[in-house]
Every structure is written in C-alpha cells, then in structure tokens.
Design an enzyme around this catalytic site. Structure first.
Site: not given
Ligand SMILES: Cc1ncc(COP(=O)(O)O)c(C=O)c1O
Ligand SMILES: Cc1ncc(COP(=O)(O)O)c(C=O)c1O
Lengths: 396, 146, 396, 146
Positions: B33, B102
């Site tokens: 990812c 994130c």
C-alpha cells in the site's frame, strides 16, 4: 525552477501564444458564421488542420479536433466499438495504456464488450506476435499506445499496424506522448486512428486531435452542431487549435537535432543516477525509449516523499503518471512490468524538455542521492535490509 | 495539497529512529500500500517517556509519524489512548482526503506499540484491541472520489 | 466592424485574457502533479470552481468543467440516461432545443430511449402544464433550455423545476444563452443539472461547465485520469477555466445596469425595424426574451443574402443558429413556432453586446431596409405578391 | 466560404429582372428549400438574345443566376444546353460543397425555360426533358457531411 516533468505537461511556447492571441480578441468570430470575421477563423482552422495532417502524413479531412487526448481516446474506442458492434465485440489493448484508454475499455466491458489486456515484458513491450495471437473473429479494434507515458517504452507500432491490416482489424494508437518527439506517418505505420494532445508538445491544454482514416464509419461522441464536418460538435476552440498546430510545426522543426540533444541529456542522467545511487533500477526499455524519459525505482523509498524533497529544491518531477495521482495504488504500468509493489511505490519519473540543461541535470545528480539516502534512513524497510545483510555478514 | 504544518513536519521530522531497549514496538501498514510505520515507545510509570518512529511512505505518512510521536511524549497511556487520527490530522492543520489513511496508520501504529507493551508486561489497557497482522492487512484505499 | 452576433460568440474581454495569460507560460503545471508549480494551478481551478458555483447558487463540488456547452449537454443527457436506465427510458425535451440537446436525444432514441419533444407556442414557450402532462412513470429526465439561442425566448424554468421535483424527475437545463445575462439560482429554480459555455459571456472558447446537483449518480462521459473528482477525465484546460470564471465574475458585476442598457437598445432596434420595414415579424416572445436578442423574419427574402449585404457594410449578424449553418434546412426553431418555410428562411438574428451603441443600431436601421428592399426586388416571390395585390386592387 | 467571384456576382448582380415578352420562362426550386429561381429567355434564330432572372435565395443562388444568364447570352440553344452546373460553379471559381445545389438549380432553371420555349414553339430540343413540377419537388439537400 528546474522542470523535469515534460511528460505531464509543457509550457506554451511564446511563439505559440503569440499565434493564439489574436483569436481571443480581434479574430474572435464563430467559424460557423457567414461574415468575414468568422470566415477568417474558419480558414485558420483549415490551415491548422492541414498542418497537423502534414506532420502525420495524413489528409486534412482525416483530422478532427477534440478537447484533448482523453476525448480523442474515448472517441476512437467508444465510437469504433459502437460502429462495429455488429461485426464483433472484442478489443485488444495492453496492460500499460493510459487510463484514458484503460478506463474506456472498462466502460466498454460494462456494455457487453470483451477486452484482452495484453501483458508486457519487463521492459514494457508487447510483441506483434502477442497481438496476432489475440486476434479472433470477433476482434474489431486494436488499441496500443505509441509510447508509454510513464516508462517511455516505444511500442513496435509499424509491425502491429501491419498485423492489424493483414487481419482487417482497425488499429488505434494513443500517440499522446510520441507526437512531438518521434516522426510518425500514419501510412507507413498503417494506423487507422491516432490520438494526440496539444499540451504535451508546448501547445495549449484543452485541445487535441484524432486522426481518423478516411472511410472509417466513426460516429460522433459529442452530438450537436455541424462542426468538424458533422463529426465533432461544439464551437471550435479557435485559439487552441491554432496554437496546437503552431506548436506541432515548431516541434518538428529540427526535430532530429533537438532529439539528439535531449537524448544525450537523458543518457547522462541515467548513467549519473546508476553511478550515484545503489539499489535502483531503470524502468522501461533502455533504447526503445522516448528521448526525454527517465524512470527509476529506488528500493526502500516511497516516491512521493522524494518528489516533495525535490520540490523544496525547486525541482519538479513525477512519481508514476501525473494523471493518476488521485489514486494511492502504485502505477499499473510499473506493476505490469513486474515490479513488486514497494518498488513501484518508489518510482521517480524525470522527463526532459528542450530547455533543460546539463547544469540542471548536475544539480539533480547532486541532490537526488542525498534525498534517497535521507528517506532510506527513515525507512523501516531499509533497516530490515541492513540488519539482514549484516547478520549475513556475521554468519560468514 | 499539503498544509504548511505537514510540509514542516515532513521536512524537519522529529523523533526519527529506533529505541534499542523500547518497552513497546508496533509496526503497521504494508509495502503493497505504499506505507509502513514502526513506532517505538519507552514507558515508565504509565507515562510515555520517549517515542520514535521509522516510516516508509509519503509526505503525509512521515508528517503524521512526527506529529503523533510529538503528541504522545510525556502523556500517560490513558491520555495517549484518547488521541485519534482526527486529532493528529487536526494538529497538522488537516490532511487531503486521500491522505487521511496516513493519520489512521499513525493511530494504529501507536496502538500496536501499546499492545506490544501490554503483552510484554501482562497488562490490560482499557479499550485496546489486538492489532491486525500488518502483513495480511489489505487496508482499503479510499480513492479520491467524493 | 459592428458586431451583432453575440449569441454566436463573444470576444474575450481584455481582463479575462490577462487573467488567463500566466497559465499558458509561467504557471503551466499540470494540476494533478505534486510540486508547487502544479499545486498553484490546482488552487486556481478550485478558485474558479468556487466563483462559478457562487454565481449559480451552487456548491463548488457541484461544478464540473467541460470543453464547452456541447459536452455539458451530451454529458448530462447521456450520463443520466445511462445511470437511470433501470428506472425508465423516457425523456422530455422541447422542439426548440439547441442541436447539442436534440441530436443527443436522437442518439439516445437509437439506443432504446423514448423522447417526447414538446411543442412550443408561437412565441417559443412551453407551459409547465405541458411538461407535467408528458411525465409518465418511465420518465427519468426533463431537459428544457433556459433561453433559446435563436429567438431569445425565456422558458418558465422555475415552474418546470417545481414540477420535475414534485414528480421526482431529474431536471436539466441548457443555460448556455442565459448564463451571463440572467440571474440564475439552481436552488430557487430547482435545477438538477445545468450547462454553460464560456465563450457566450466574453470568456474563451473550448471551455464550459456542468452543474451537477450533489448526490446525482452521473457517470463519466470521458473516462481516464482522476481529474474533476474522477468524473471528467483529461488534463484541465487551466487558462480556459480561469478565464471562464473571470468572465463570469465580470458578467455578473452590475448585471442589472448592463442589462437595462442592452435591453433598451434591443427595444429601440425592434421598434426601428418594425417602423421601417413592411412585411416583417418579430420572432420570439416580446417580453419573456433575452435582453440582447432581436430576431425578425422578412417575407420574400432569404436570410443569408441579407447577411452578406450586411457583412459588406461591416455588420455581423446571423440567420438562425450559427451552429447549424452546415445545414440548408431552415431553423427547426422557427418552424416549431409555426413559421412557413419561406419565412423561416428569411430570418435575421441580431444579438447585442455590452459594447454596442445606439449609433451602431442607427446604422443598421439605415441599411437594413435598403437591403431588404434590394433583395425583394430580386425575388420572384415578391413579384408574385405584388401581382396578386395589384390584381386584387384592380378587382376592387 | 465564397470565392471573390461569387461575392462579386452577388453584390453586382447582372440581368436581374423580367422580360415581359419572354420566349421562354422557367421557374425551379421551392420556397421550402430556401431558393426559387425564375429564368426569362429571349430567343431569336436559335440564339439566346437576352436572359434575365429573379431569384429568392442565398448568395450563391443569386451569383449562379447572374453567372448563368451571362454565360448563355449570345449562345445558341445547343451551346447553352451543353452548359452544366459544374461549368457555372467553375466560372464562379467554385462553390462550397453545401452550395453546389444552387448551381444545379441554375442549370435546371435554364432547361425549364428552354422547355417552355420548345413547348410554345412545338420544337424538340435534343437532350431536353420536361422539368419536374417545381411545386412538389423536394430536392434532396446535400448536407455538409463528407
Ligand atoms: C499516453 C497518454 N494518453 C492520454 C493522455 C490524456 O491526455 P489529456 O490529459 O491531454 O486529455 C495522456 C496525458 O495525460 C497520456 O500521457
Ligand atoms: C443554447 C445552446 N446550447 C449549446 C450550445 C453549444 O455550446 P458550445 O458550442 O460552446 O459547445 C450553444 C451554442 O453554440 C447554445 O446556444
């Protein structure tokens, strides 16, 4: 600023802008109108059409202006699919096309078409044999890009054109990255449809063209007024069309000399990166490659962070395709040439232009190794790698 | 795209590195990812005395790692547990929608490190669940669509 | 030159061109890129989007930039038809839409949709009742233009919007001619989709927008990169978008004052023509009419010949829609309001702009009667008419 | 769109008018289609001594009317019969494709007038066929498509 992202877009050349300017103000007429003001604009469009045609080895009435490469790709694929549906429902393309082709193919799949997405080798190439093998009696269209926008690999277009012609299958090529850099001849290459986009060769954004071989039954994608010989409706973007033609003309003036210079710079950059940065690989074919394209993967490092560091130094570059930055997935092109995900995430594309200098490349070669090292020191993957290596050393 | 704070935290990252004798270590994310975060904690008397990180990822991943480790240093475990990804994003003056994952990674990284600490010390931390194995985690990528 | 063809297109205002210029050269980055150069462009687009949204009473994320009014119309109709196909296959529109809507409807008919083309009255109006009557359970979309491009008639959009909402049918309006002249509010008017085109209000050609009410399941028309929140692919025409927003902003500054001036000139022209030229009629509604539109039919005379004579005097005008000049058929709009073919062929459209003066109108009023008379003297139809009349006189 | 010659012939049309004692008159076209052409001929000893027209139509229709009447004046009937619409268009330095039907109209107009002359004088002119009734003629409009 040092601009190394010419594959994403290019600035409009001053000569191009100058050619465009009158068409915004004094010469603003709608080319469909009868009076002189407008008829002069019609002539400007016809002249632009002749220029584009000449450079592609085509006839003026085979050139249709569009709003860009994306529209040209969509039109070619959807149009031919609709026109030839009765003959068959099968299309052939590659896994590394631009999304303007790939997503259009996916849309066609939703509407009952079947699409073969050809694999590419580790350099991003398909072979003519692969194409030939994939042809079946339902095949109505082959769409294979002239050169790839991320890794710069140039496809064997003339050979593919030959095979398409031999089997009576229509052949479209997305030449958005090739036009302005490579000499193209639609007859030599036996191309039936070709897409191009103005802003990739120092022309304006928002204008492109589709070459449509005479006699092809391509229906309209945009319906409305009778513009573009009734095939592409909408008031013509006169300044855009004039600017694109001017830019194309300039691009092909002294093409070989310019290409040689850019290519030398490209090779200098490639060598420099190889020499200065360990654990990297060049993506794309070493020689069958656009003269301006450099694309590297750096192990243990994520690409966007490199872009940010470069940007702080005033260096503009790209990580994968600019057009796909809305997505987090690593580039489909880099995955298709066999990169593992982490390497695909760690890619950096540097695409050169006519104005780039050796000094600029030298600055990149000075900074980039530092930035890669800096990010590696922050990277848990690099930490793991170092530990494995030192324990391997110890075990010796 | 990024706020100045994000850029600052990325350009001048704080707390980068390892803690050799960490009391808790958590790794989250997945190279597939494009981001991996490893959080090291030094904990004494229920207080996070030190926090460090190593991150493979984009600018936002590095910035959230910096911000998270800054935010938790000196906090009690309970206080740290209350920090959400939204708090981290807010402290950074926001993140682009596509980069919100994130901040989630940062929150998960902290929890994974705390879990490791709890396991090692046979403690239970209220509200703390075992982290999913990062290796087979296929965390869904929220695309930039509205 | 005296330009009376502002419905065909308008010149780009100097302030608009000035706003655009930097985006061709210094600020040329691809908005999808990460670095600062590009991010500034992304911001420019976002600002433009906010400007357009504000003027329409919409939210910025309800605005999508396109290559013009034609693409916006095609997208709205084909997109909603595709999205709602499972709910029904019936569309409602009028007989006097622009070809961008009409030809798109015809294309949809080829693909299994059924379209009701509502009649209009002698002034070009549909009534809300007609719309309501035409709605059936299969109806998925109503598309009715805000104002007509040929005869200037303004439709009862708010009432139609209300009816559409009441019946849960999506409502699109082609507002290409209205935007820049009328105050529009998509919520007041209950509009779900609205098309506009930059070059109709002193912005550039080749750029337009589609307003899409939040939550509508409109699929992409052009597939590819992730631009426009993944709904409209293609590198953004940054200068065009910036220019269009600037033009829109300027258009709505002091709109009422400008409109009053133009409308006074329009009425002066209409009266002048009526007074000076026998055997003519004003086409379109006398008051529910765009402030800049004058459209007359002159018996016994063909329109294009008038255009040529006017052009020789430096006066630019249009006969029917500029976009349909590729065709010889008389305007579908004029036929729909009940004109016989020969009168439809004899129509002249004069559309005013901010810079037109009374002196210019006076010149037209001086010349036009002469030109009409000149063509009548050449016309076998006028000859027949005179003979019939004089024999009628004789028989008295 | 138009050549200078077309514009000239339109702006300064020649031979506009009627010939009261014409030997042949032909009317072609249809107001539905936007053009009607009426040709008057004065014929003596097989020679077209005079020709006039009245035209309702576009610039090209007026220009072709002018050009045709100019071209046939002084010609014998046989010579005039050989003039095709292509000749008229050529003499005008060409016509836009969409306007070629105007030149056809001129040719048809001439033939209709000659037919009228032949009928009145019980002559047969070689190659001349009766004109279709202009009233129900729906002459196919060649659209600008390629
Ligand atoms: C190979 C290729 N095809 C198509 C496109 C789409 O062109 P545009 O963005 O101008 O529509 C691009 C660039 O964005 C491209 O690189
Ligand atoms: C009412 C209307 N709709 C749509 C269009 C099409 O706009 P464009 O030519 O800018 O695509 C026009 C003008 O040409 C118009 O007047």
């Amino acid at each position: 600023m040092i601009y190394f992202d010419h594959a994403a877009t290019t600035p409009v050349r001053p000569e191009v802008l100058e050619a465009m300017l009158p068409y915004f103000t004094e010469k603003f007429g709608n080319p469909s109108s009868v009076y002189k003001l407008a008829q002069a604009n019609k002539k400007a469009i016809d002249d632009a059409r002749a220029t584009v045609a000449k450079i592609l080895g085509a006839q003026p009435n085979e050139i249709y202006f569009t709003s860009g490469g994306t529209e040209a790709d969509n039109w070619a694929l959807k149009g031919m699919a609709e026109a030839l549906r009765k003959q068959g429902n099968h299309l052939i393309t590659t896994k590394i096309e631009h999304h303007a082709v790939l997503h259009t193919c996916e849309d066609l799949e939703k509407h009952g078409f079947e699409v073969t997405y050809l694999d590419v080798d580790e350099n991003g190439l398909v072979t003519p044999e692969q194409v030939e093998k994939a042809i079946k009696k339902e095949t109505i269209l082959i769409s294979i890009m002239y050169a790839n926008n991320e890794i710069g690999t140039i496809m064997p277009i003339a050979e593919i054109g030959k095979i398409a012609r031999k089997h009576g299958v229509i052949f479209h090529t997305d030449a958005v990255q090739a036009v302005g850099q490579l000499r193209i001849d639609v007859n030599r290459d036996q191309i039936d449809l070709l897409s191009l986009s103005g802003h990739k060769f120092y022309g304006p954004k928002g204008v492109g063209a589709l070459y449509v071989r005479r006699g092809l039954p391509l229906p309209s994608l945009l319906h409305g007024g009778g513009q573009e010989r009734r095939r592409r409706a909408g008031t013509e973007n006169v300044p855009g069309i004039v600017g694109m033609a001017k830019a194309l003309e300039l691009a092909y003036q002294d093409l070989e000399a310019k290409t040689a210079k850019i290519q030398a710079l490209r090779d200098y950059m490639i060598e420099g990166i190889y020499q200065r940065i360990p654990h990297c690989r060049l993506n794309g074919h070493r020689t069958l490659r656009l003269p301006n394209n450099v694309n590297f993967s750096f192990a243990f490092v994520e690409g966007e962070s490199l872009l940010l560091l470069l940007d702080m130094e005033g260096i503009a570059a790209s990580s994968g395709s600019a057009c796909t930055s809305g997505s987090l997935d690593p580039s489909h092109v880099l995955l298709a040439i066999g990169l593992p995900h982490e390497l695909a995430h760690g890619s950096l594309r540097l695409t050169l232009g006519e104005d780039n200098t050796r000094e600029e490349v030298d600055l990149l070669l000075e900074k980039l190794p530092l930035f890669v090292q800096r990010m590696r020191e922050m990277s848990p993957l690099y930490e793991d790698y170092l530990k494995q290596n030192s324990s391997a050393e110890l075990q010796k | 795209m990024y706020s100045e704070k994000v850029i600052n935290c990325f350009m001048n990252p704080q707390n980068v590195g390892e803690i050799p004798d960490a009391d808790g270590v958590g790794t989250v994310g997945n190279p597939r990812c494009g981001d991996i975060m490893k959080i090291y904690l030094k904990i004494k008397d229920n207080i996070i005395e030190d926090a460090k990180f190593k991150t493979f990822g984009c600018g936002a991943a590095v910035a959230t790692s910096t911000m998270l480790t800054q935010m938790i240093k000196g906090k009690t475990i309970d206080e740290a547990m209350k920090i959400t990804n939204q708090d981290v994003a807010k402290a950074l003056d926001g993140l682009p929608p596509i980069k919100m994952h994130c901040s989630l990674l940062a929150e998960e990284g902290l929890k994974a490190a705390l879990w490791d600490y709890a396991q090692k010390n046979q403690l239970t931390i209220e509200g703390l669940e075992p982290p999913e194995s990062s290796e087979d985690e296929e965390h869904a990528h929220s695309e930039a669509a509205e």
